[in-house]
Motif scaffolding. Structure first.
Motif, PDB file in Angstrom:
ATOM      1  N   GLU A  93       0.996  -1.201   0.068  1.00 31.14           N
ATOM      2  CA  GLU A  93      -0.236  -0.062  -0.018  1.00 31.14           C
ATOM      3  C   GLU A  93       0.777   1.234  -0.072  1.00 31.14           C
ATOM      4  O   GLU A  93       0.632   2.106  -0.755  1.00 31.14           O
ATOM      5  CB  GLU A  93      -0.738   0.037   1.328  1.00 31.14           C
ATOM      6  CG  GLU A  93      -1.919  -1.007   1.159  1.00 31.14           C
ATOM      7  CD  GLU A  93      -2.912  -1.037   2.482  1.00 31.14           C
ATOM      8  OE1 GLU A  93      -2.501  -0.232   3.246  1.00 31.14           O
ATOM      9  OE2 GLU A  93      -3.934  -1.642   2.509  1.00 31.14           O
ATOM     10  N   GLU A  94       1.846   1.348   0.774  1.00 30.33           N
ATOM     11  CA  GLU A  94       2.760   2.477   0.875  1.00 30.33           C
ATOM     12  C   GLU A  94       3.599   2.617  -0.494  1.00 30.33           C
ATOM     13  O   GLU A  94       3.525   3.733  -0.855  1.00 30.33           O
ATOM     14  CB  GLU A  94       3.785   2.022   2.113  1.00 30.33           C
ATOM     15  CG  GLU A  94       4.875   3.134   2.253  1.00 30.33           C
ATOM     16  CD  GLU A  94       5.925   2.875   3.378  1.00 30.33           C
ATOM     17  OE1 GLU A  94       6.961   2.727   3.034  1.00 30.33           O
ATOM     18  OE2 GLU A  94       5.556   2.811   4.451  1.00 30.33           O
ATOM     19  N   ILE A  97       1.248   6.106  -7.372  1.00 30.82           N
ATOM     20  CA  ILE A  97       0.044   6.440  -8.251  1.00 30.82           C
ATOM     21  C   ILE A  97      -0.588   7.681  -7.474  1.00 30.82           C
ATOM     22  O   ILE A  97      -1.542   8.272  -8.023  1.00 30.82           O
ATOM     23  CB  ILE A  97      -0.775   5.256  -8.406  1.00 30.82           C
ATOM     24  CG1 ILE A  97      -1.547   4.871  -7.170  1.00 30.82           C
ATOM     25  CG2 ILE A  97      -0.076   4.246  -9.185  1.00 30.82           C
ATOM     26  CD1 ILE A  97      -2.698   3.725  -7.398  1.00 30.82           C
ATOM     27  N   GLY A  98      -0.195   7.936  -6.215  1.00 32.35           N
ATOM     28  CA  GLY A  98      -1.108   9.030  -5.592  1.00 32.35           C
ATOM     29  C   GLY A  98      -2.244   8.507  -4.560  1.00 32.35           C
ATOM     30  O   GLY A  98      -2.818   7.617  -5.101  1.00 32.35           O
ATOM     31  N   GLU A  99      -2.372   9.473  -3.843  1.00 33.97           N
ATOM     32  CA  GLU A  99      -3.408   9.199  -2.561  1.00 33.97           C
ATOM     33  C   GLU A  99      -4.826   9.058  -3.284  1.00 33.97           C
ATOM     34  O   GLU A  99      -5.696   7.949  -2.938  1.00 33.97           O
ATOM     35  CB  GLU A  99      -3.416  10.121  -1.503  1.00 33.97           C
ATOM     36  CG  GLU A  99      -4.375   9.741  -0.276  1.00 33.97           C
ATOM     37  CD  GLU A  99      -4.186   8.240   0.171  1.00 33.97           C
ATOM     38  OE1 GLU A  99      -4.971   7.526   0.797  1.00 33.97           O
ATOM     39  OE2 GLU A  99      -2.893   7.961   0.647  1.00 33.97           O
ATOM     40  N   GLU A 100      -5.135   9.995  -4.101  1.00 32.73           N
ATOM     41  CA  GLU A 100      -6.604  10.098  -4.908  1.00 32.73           C
ATOM     42  C   GLU A 100      -6.963   8.754  -5.632  1.00 32.73           C
ATOM     43  O   GLU A 100      -7.708   8.128  -5.446  1.00 32.73           O
ATOM     44  CB  GLU A 100      -6.602  11.394  -5.540  1.00 32.73           C
ATOM     45  CG  GLU A 100      -8.100  11.560  -6.209  1.00 32.73           C
ATOM     46  CD  GLU A 100      -8.029  12.731  -6.878  1.00 32.73           C
ATOM     47  OE1 GLU A 100      -9.210  12.940  -7.609  1.00 32.73           O
ATOM     48  OE2 GLU A 100      -7.318  13.548  -6.779  1.00 32.73           O
ATOM     49  N   ARG A 101      -5.704   8.511  -6.510  1.00 32.24           N
ATOM     50  CA  ARG A 101      -5.849   7.285  -7.261  1.00 32.24           C
ATOM     51  C   ARG A 101      -6.111   6.127  -6.486  1.00 32.24           C
ATOM     52  O   ARG A 101      -6.861   5.090  -6.746  1.00 32.24           O
ATOM     53  CB  ARG A 101      -5.045   7.201  -8.458  1.00 32.24           C
ATOM     54  CG  ARG A 101      -4.973   6.071  -9.101  1.00 32.24           C
ATOM     55  CD  ARG A 101      -3.927   6.068 -10.207  1.00 32.24           C
ATOM     56  NE  ARG A 101      -3.888   7.611 -10.973  1.00 32.24           N
ATOM     57  CZ  ARG A 101      -4.532   7.507 -12.168  1.00 32.24           C
ATOM     58  NH1 ARG A 101      -5.138   6.492 -12.801  1.00 32.24           N
ATOM     59  NH2 ARG A 101      -4.518   8.578 -12.690  1.00 32.24           N
ATOM     60  N   LEU A 119      -1.357   3.437 -13.494  1.00 34.45           N
ATOM     61  CA  LEU A 119      -0.376   4.493 -13.407  1.00 34.45           C
ATOM     62  C   LEU A 119      -0.783   5.709 -13.964  1.00 34.45           C
ATOM     63  O   LEU A 119      -1.675   5.704 -14.703  1.00 34.45           O
ATOM     64  CB  LEU A 119       0.781   3.932 -14.504  1.00 34.45           C
ATOM     65  CG  LEU A 119       1.636   3.162 -13.709  1.00 34.45           C
ATOM     66  CD1 LEU A 119       2.948   2.440 -14.688  1.00 34.45           C
ATOM     67  CD2 LEU A 119       2.349   3.583 -12.421  1.00 34.45           C
ATOM     68  N   ASN A 120      -0.312   6.605 -13.420  1.00 35.74           N
ATOM     69  CA  ASN A 120      -0.786   8.171 -13.852  1.00 35.74           C
ATOM     70  C   ASN A 120      -0.905   8.289 -15.308  1.00 35.74           C
ATOM     71  O   ASN A 120      -1.486   9.198 -15.963  1.00 35.74           O
ATOM     72  CB  ASN A 120       0.030   9.137 -13.111  1.00 35.74           C
ATOM     73  CG  ASN A 120      -0.286   9.178 -11.632  1.00 35.74           C
ATOM     74  OD1 ASN A 120      -1.711   8.881 -11.127  1.00 35.74           O
ATOM     75  ND2 ASN A 120       0.682   9.556 -10.848  1.00 35.74           N
ATOM     76  N   ILE A 179      13.893   6.136  -3.819  1.00 32.62           N
ATOM     77  CA  ILE A 179      12.786   7.189  -3.642  1.00 32.62           C
ATOM     78  C   ILE A 179      12.064   6.936  -4.908  1.00 32.62           C
ATOM     79  O   ILE A 179      12.322   7.422  -5.776  1.00 32.62           O
ATOM     80  CB  ILE A 179      13.341   8.620  -3.393  1.00 32.62           C
ATOM     81  CG1 ILE A 179      14.050   8.608  -2.143  1.00 32.62           C
ATOM     82  CG2 ILE A 179      12.411   9.760  -3.182  1.00 32.62           C
ATOM     83  CD1 ILE A 179      14.969  10.201  -1.956  1.00 32.62           C
ATOM     84  N   THR A 180      10.725   6.676  -4.516  1.00 32.37           N
ATOM     85  CA  THR A 180      10.084   6.368  -6.007  1.00 32.37           C
ATOM     86  C   THR A 180       9.522   7.533  -6.506  1.00 32.37           C
ATOM     87  O   THR A 180       9.198   7.486  -7.568  1.00 32.37           O
ATOM     88  CB  THR A 180       8.739   5.659  -5.484  1.00 32.37           C
ATOM     89  OG1 THR A 180       8.013   6.259  -4.551  1.00 32.37           O
ATOM     90  CG2 THR A 180       9.006   4.319  -4.659  1.00 32.37           C
ATOM     91  N   GLN A 181       9.646   8.663  -5.912  1.00 37.39           N
ATOM     92  CA  GLN A 181       9.216   9.767  -6.583  1.00 37.39           C
ATOM     93  C   GLN A 181      10.444  10.592  -7.348  1.00 37.39           C
ATOM     94  O   GLN A 181      10.209  11.405  -7.909  1.00 37.39           O
ATOM     95  CB  GLN A 181       8.775  11.000  -5.709  1.00 37.39           C
ATOM     96  CG  GLN A 181       7.407  10.525  -4.794  1.00 37.39           C
ATOM     97  CD  GLN A 181       7.811   9.776  -3.649  1.00 37.39           C
ATOM     98  OE1 GLN A 181       8.792   9.317  -3.284  1.00 37.39           O
ATOM     99  NE2 GLN A 181       6.645   9.189  -2.821  1.00 37.39           N
TER     100      GLN A 181
END
Length: 396
Positions: free
Chosen positions: A62-63, A69-73, A131-132, A337-339
């Motif tokens: 989950e983390e 993909i972001g919290e909203e998605r 994915l975004n 760091i995934t970002q």
């Protein structure tokens, strides 16, 4: 002959070992390390161990998925993610190492170290359109000037009030549009064709400037809902000698949100001898496909890396550290760091090393994540921070 065969076999064996080693290093670089500390109230030690390992797989999945993909998605697709991705976590968690199980009263406690394959997890997310990048087809708007130095005229679709005769240049502009549309469509991008659609009539007069930059580019991006703009020019001129003509094509694709160039091409071609318009038209149609393909491929590579939608932050690490240390630090940042979508050296000196980092988080968030990393027992600490630049030092 037998000796030669043995040498050839040995060379082949060494080559295969080298390839295997390179592949292993590449795969290792894609593994994200995470640790989870869990508690279980199961009755038996074995049941408690299984419970905590399941908790670790769930929470770490989950983390990492939230980061990707972001919290909203994530919230919107939580059921799909649980059923299609997390339930199959063995596909992207190749390594799991539990610590010793301890008991305090009725509770068992244990830590679990896991490695997550980002490549495999991203593939699963992509398979489920999570994915975004797969949200919508990215839209691209060309704002390309056509300049004819032979007959002293120019054409820009966003300047419809230009009184010069534009028949030939309009036709060449349509050809450029078509080539870009075809090339980008192969990469799942959509190129607007403003000449064909007659979009020039809808541009307000105060934005009908010769060059589309800065605030004008922001306006065009929002007005036509195109986050990427291709600007530049197709310049036609007479060769100094002979009856040939030259065509110069210079195009730059820019992510408008942060005015960041993400791709560019620059080409120069010479036509065959002959009438100006006929020679230029023939040569341009010969070279447009390859030129457009090159630009589209560069934009697609940036999109694949996740660089679209990111900003560039300059990260400087103070101190004169050995090359292996800095290479290890760079790889740790990129892989953990995934970002962080990409990181590359820009300035190396005896006092510091500076990198350009493509990231989807702010400078403050990036610093926080970098300070949480462990580099063989050493930590990074912030020296200074600005909107697009941070300075850190590596503890001794």
């Amino acid at each position: 002959m037998r000796w030669t065969s043995r040498v050839a076999a040995l060379v082949l064996q060494l080559f295969l070992i080298l390839i295997a080693g390179t592949t292993a290093l590449a795969q290792q670089a894609e593994l994200l390390e995470r640790t989870f500390s869990g508690v279980s109230k199961e009755v038996t030690p074995q049941a408690a161990k299984t419970d905590i390992q399941n908790q670790a797989s769930q929470k770490i999945s989950e983390e990492v998925i939230r980061e990707l993909i972001g919290e909203e998605r994530f919230t919107k697709n939580k059921t799909l993610i649980q059923n299609k991705v997390i339930k199959n976590s063995a596909r992207y968690i190749p390594f799991s190492k539990p610590s010793s199980l301890t008991q305090e009263g009725e509770e068992f406690k244990m830590a679990v170290a896991m490695k997550v394959s980002l490549r495999d997890l991203k593939q699963m997310l992509q398979e489920n359109s999570l994915l975004n990048e797969n949200d919508t087809v990215p839209v691209v708007l060309p704002v390309i000037s056509l300049v004819d130095r032979v007959q002293g005229r120019s054409y820009r679709w966003w300047q419809p009030l230009d009184k010069n005769p534009q028949g030939f240049l309009f036709k060449e502009g349509r050809a450029v549009e078509e080539a870009l549309r075809n090339s980008f469509q192969l990469k799942n991008f959509y190129v607007i064709k403003p000449l064909e659609s007659g979009l020039g009539a809808s541009v307000p007069s105060n934005f009908q400037n010769e060059k589309i930059t800065g605030e004008d580019a922001q306006f065009f991006a929002h007005y036509f809902n195109a986050p990427v703009i291709i600007d530049g020019q197709v310049l036609m001129s007479k060769e100094e000698k002979g009856s040939n003509y030259s065509i110069e094509i210079r195009l730059t694709a820019t992510q408008v949100s942060n005015a960041r160039p993400i791709a560019d091409v620059s080409r120069r071609f010479t036509t065959e001898a002959g009438p100006f318009e006929t020679s230029v038209d023939k040569k341009l149609r010969e070279v447009l496909e390859s030129t457009s393909n090159d630009l589209a491929s560069q934009v697609f590579e940036a999109w694949q890396r996740g660089s679209l939608g990111t900003s560039v932050i300059r990260v400087t690490i103070q101190g004169n550290h050995a090359l292996p240390v800095m290479e290890g630090l760079k790889e740790k940042i990129r892989s953990q760091i995934t970002q962080v979508k990409n990181i590359r050296e820009r300035v190396v000196s005896s006092e510091s090393t500076s990198y350009e980092v493509d990231t989807s988080v702010t400078a403050a968030e990036l610093v926080q994540k970098m300070e949480a990393l462990d580099f063989n027992g050493k930590k990074l600490s912030k020296v200074s921070e600005e909107r697009d630049e941070v300075v850190l030092k590596l503890g001794q």
